[in-house]
Scaffold this motif. Structure first.
Motif, mmCIF file in Angstrom:
data_model
loop_
_atom_site.group_PDB
_atom_site.id
_atom_site.type_symbol
_atom_site.label_atom_id
_atom_site.label_comp_id
_atom_site.label_asym_id
_atom_site.label_seq_id
_atom_site.Cartn_x
_atom_site.Cartn_y
_atom_site.Cartn_z
ATOM 1 N N SER A 94 0.798 -1.232 0.000
ATOM 2 C CA SER A 94 0.000 0.000 0.000
ATOM 3 C C SER A 94 0.833 1.287 0.000
ATOM 4 O O SER A 94 0.469 2.231 -0.704
ATOM 5 N N PRO A 95 1.964 1.388 0.768
ATOM 6 C CA PRO A 95 2.725 2.645 0.687
ATOM 7 C C PRO A 95 3.195 2.921 -0.738
ATOM 8 O O PRO A 95 3.236 4.068 -1.173
ATOM 9 N N ASN A 96 3.535 1.833 -1.432
ATOM 10 C CA ASN A 96 4.048 2.008 -2.790
ATOM 11 C C ASN A 96 2.950 2.388 -3.763
ATOM 12 O O ASN A 96 3.193 3.063 -4.757
ATOM 13 N N PHE A 97 1.723 1.957 -3.440
ATOM 14 C CA PHE A 97 0.584 2.424 -4.236
ATOM 15 C C PHE A 97 0.522 3.941 -4.177
ATOM 16 O O PHE A 97 0.408 4.612 -5.212
ATOM 17 N N TRP A 98 0.654 4.496 -2.956
ATOM 18 C CA TRP A 98 0.595 5.955 -2.836
ATOM 19 C C TRP A 98 1.793 6.612 -3.487
ATOM 20 O O TRP A 98 1.662 7.695 -4.071
ATOM 21 N N ASN A 99 2.978 5.965 -3.407
ATOM 22 C CA ASN A 99 4.131 6.509 -4.141
ATOM 23 C C ASN A 99 3.822 6.623 -5.626
ATOM 24 O O ASN A 99 4.117 7.632 -6.260
ATOM 25 N N SER A 100 3.224 5.555 -6.164
ATOM 26 C CA SER A 100 2.901 5.580 -7.589
ATOM 27 C C SER A 100 1.936 6.707 -7.902
ATOM 28 O O SER A 100 2.078 7.390 -8.920
ATOM 29 N N VAL A 101 0.947 6.905 -7.014
ATOM 30 C CA VAL A 101 0.005 8.007 -7.233
ATOM 31 C C VAL A 101 0.744 9.334 -7.222
ATOM 32 O O VAL A 101 0.537 10.190 -8.091
ATOM 33 N N LYS A 102 1.657 9.478 -6.229
ATOM 34 C CA LYS A 102 2.373 10.756 -6.098
ATOM 35 C C LYS A 102 3.286 11.017 -7.292
ATOM 36 O O LYS A 102 3.595 12.171 -7.602
#
Lengths: 304, 420
Positions: A94-102
């Motif tokens: 999940s943290p990497n999901f948000w990284n991808s979004v960012k």
């Protein structure tokens, strides 16, 4: 009703029978190939809902229907999202999901804005050497990224942004520019030139024509560009692994690390759930946008 | 041309310029600036030790050069713009030198100064040689990011790669000339031979496979079928996925102990064997299968667009002449689709040439080194302390792709556009 002109013999083409052999062949071929294309997705989805015992003993083609006590069908998904480990860090994907979004959101906005302006300048306000610049840009887009990779690392180090999300955004903007510029240039070149001339006669300048006439008219191609960029940037691996730095890894890089660095028992079901999660965003965009996606690819490649 | 003509032409089309210096002087000074700029770009000279005098000398030099090479300073806006650029450069240098990293990080301030300095160098050169940076000013301003990217990212970075491939840089990118040593080493390395062989197999098979299968699918899709949208969605969805996802999905299917082999044996065919992924000679074909699964839909979509572009009259004429359908496709439609075919071919082949992610995900070059590809070779050496070797491999890739691409890009995108 017995005039000689009323002919009972049928005229025109023969009506199609309900079942024709050539139609059967066409549909059989298309269905079989469609099944071949769908099979991997099916296999991965059912695998992600199995438990490890079933994966070891069962068949990859059949889904698991019964679960032992305390085991839920959604366990692998929960573990993939929140718990799965790479190295010592166990926060799931999940943290990497948000990284991808960012990474994706700013990259898409910046690269599309720059490419829109550049494409407009190249198609409607050509200047000396503009074709030469454009040629280099297009050639550059076909050259393997590995050629420019290390100097880009030095460049971003020089700018003080290496191994941050900013660096990834910067690199995506740079390497997204050629294709998007081509897309916008061709689209603007296909608009009627009278429009541009009328605006010129009315005294509008470069920026005014762009903002008041061309941007509102470029909505279809804008959609295409955004879709292509979102999927392209989300799916990127190389720039993420080189420029982002460990805590900022985007989802694709994390996914690969989950596969390569698991200790102890390999949790195939969790890995497959993570795979689907990573592919979910571009797939969703693709299924929602369908026609625009195809049109974008065709516009870039076929029109030339 | 008489003086009168010159005056007339000058009055009608050219803004008034200073005409004080001969072309020889102008081009000479501009060339000198170009050389200094190139040296600065490549060797980090003369910006390496930033002192307080450097920006001053730089600003002074630029003013002299501008006077010599005849920049039309008459218009107030242009003057202000030029002065603004210089002031900005000087301010950036000042921040970099005096703030000691308080306001901006030292690296960032340093970088802004370098870029501004280089930009004004290039701008001045352009003013001299090109002599028209102020014509069509807004369009050029808008294209500045593109020019930067072309000059620095594409040309500059490629040149840097080529130059440093003749060095023996290891962990740090320091330049010591060693001639073609890195290339001798590269062409003598067994792993490079394997990588080249693999990428050739991959390009040949995946390009042919995708073209043939994609065309066939497009032809079947073009038979006025029902549910066309559904079929197209199914064929094209793998293209929306990341290569990393595709690679891991297929790695799961190819896996002998859990995937297809085990499951088919379970169904009763106990002698069934499909362990290509663990086999040195066959693993590359696994990569091709996965790559085809992902890429065929794209070719299909492009071909379908091409087929739809063919005039209905052609079909009618062929039918009137009694030509069978398959014959019409081979003898009439395919030749008519030549531009689409060539474009698609280049797209697919260029994609195959830079194949990287899918190999990383599917086999990671294994088993052993048997599925290594050139991109992986470059990456491996660049980030494991042998930069020179990685750059030599990268340069080889650059040369190969440039030789193939430049004529095609010129004809397809630049020349062709003007003819149409």
């Amino acid at each position: 009703m017995s005039s000689p002109s009323t002919n009972i013999e049928p005229t025109g083409p023969r009506p199609h029978p309900w079942l024709e052999w050539d139609r059967v062949v066409v549909y059989a071929f298309l269905t079989l190939t469609a099944l071949y294309f769908l099979a991997p997705l099916y296999i991965v989805i059912i695998t992600s809902f199995k438990d490890l015992d079933h994966i070891r003993d069962g068949n990859i083609f059949w889904p698991q229907t019964a679960y032992p006590d305390g085991v839920h069908f959604y366990d692998p998904w929960r573990r993939a999202w929140w718990e799965v480990c790479t190295g010592l860090e166990c926060h799931g994907i999940s943290p990497n999901f948000w990284n991808s979004v960012k990474v994706t959101v700013p990259s898409v906005i910046v690269s599309v804005a720059v490419a829109l302006t550049t494409g407009y300048a190249l198609s409607n306000w050509p200047f000396k050497m503009s074709e030469a610049f454009f040629t280099v840009l297009i050639v550059g887009s076909f050259v393997p990224y590995q050629v420019m990779l290390y100097p880009m690392v030095l460049l971003t180090k020089n700018m003080g942004i290496y191994s941050t999300l900013t660096a990834v955004i910067f690199v995506h903007t740079v390497f997204g520019l050629p294709f998007l510029t081509l897309l916008f240039r061709n689209y603007f070149a296909s608009l009627p030139v009278e429009l541009f001339k009328a605006a010129r006669v009315d005294g509008a300048g470069f920026w005014r024509i762009l903002i008041q006439i061309f941007v509102p008219m470029s909505l279809p191609i804008l959609t295409v560009a955004v879709i292509l960029q979102v999927t392209g940037i989300w799916n990127d691996f190389l720039f993420g692994v080189v420029f982002a730095g460990l805590p900022n890894y985007p989802m694709t890089v994390k996914l690969n690390n989950i596969f390569t660095s698991s200790f102890g028992v390999k949790e195939y079901n969790v890995e497959m759930a993570a795979t689907i999660l990573t592919g979910a965003v571009p797939l969703l965009i693709y299924f929602l946008s369908g026609r625009y996606f195809v049109r974008g690819i065709a516009a870039g490649a076929v029109k030339g | 041309m008489t003086t009168f003509d010159t005056a007339l032409v000058g009055a009608s089309s050219q803004p008034p310029h200073f005409q004080q210096f001969s072309n020889l002087v102008r081009y000479g000074v501009a060339g000198l600036m170009a050389v200094i700029g190139a040296l600065a770009l490549i060797f980090d000279f003369p910006f390496a030790q930033l002192g307080v005098f450097q920006p001053m000398m730089y600003a002074l030099g630029l003013v002299v050069v501008c006077l010599v090479i005849d920049v039309p300073f008459r218009k107030l806006n242009y003057q202000l713009g030029m002065i603004g650029v210089y002031l900005f450069g000087a301010a950036a240098a000042w921040v970099a030198w005096y703030s000691g990293g308080n306001w901006l990080s030292q690296d960032a301030a340093d970088f802004i100064w370098k870029v501004t300095a280089l930009f004004s160098f290039l701008f001045t050169i352009a003013a001299g040689v090109w002599n028209a940076p102020f014509k069509n000013f807004a369009a050029k301003t808008a294209a500045i990011p593109m020019m930067y990217i072309v000059l620095f990212a594409f040309i500059g970075c490629s040149l840097w790669t080529v130059l440093y491939s003749t060095s023996d840089a290891r962990i740090y990118p320091l330049y010591t000339y060693v001639g073609l040593k890195q290339y001798y080493r590269l062409f003598g390395a067994e792993i490079w031979h394997i990588a080249v062989k693999n990428v050739l197999i991959y390009i040949a098979l995946s390009t042919t496979g995708a073209m043939v299968a994609g065309f066939l699918l497009a032809v079947f899709m073009d038979q006025k079928i029902r549910l066309e949208g559904l079929f197209r969605t199914i064929y094209l969805y793998p293209f929306a996925l990341s290569f990393i996802v595709t690679g891991h999905v297929w790695a799961w299917i190819f896996s002998p102990e859990y995937g297809l082999e085990k499951s088919v044996r379970q169904l009763g065919w106990t002698t069934f064997s499909f362990d290509w992924i663990a086999n040195n000679d066959m693993a590359i074909y696994c990569v091709i299968i996965a790559g085809l699964w992902q890429g065929t839909g794209l070719v299909m979509a492009l071909m379908l667009a091409g087929l739809r572009g063919i005039d209905e009259e052609v079909w009618k004429a062929a039918r009137v002449d009694g030509i069978p359908k398959w014959r019409t496709y081979i003898s009439i439609v395919i030749p008519m689709m030549r531009p689409v075919l060539i474009t698609t071919l280049v797209f697919v082949a260029a994609g195959a040439f830079r194949v990287y992610d899918i190999v990383v995900a599917l086999t990671d070059g294994g088993p052993g080194i048997s599925t290594t590809v050139p991109s992986q070779y470059v990456y491996k050496y660049l980030f494991s302390g042998n930069i020179g070797q990685g750059l030599a491999a990268a340069t080889t890739m650059l040369v190969v792709s440039a030789v193939i691409l430049i004529p095609w890009v010129y004809v397809e995108f630049v020349k062709g556009k003007q003819i149409r």
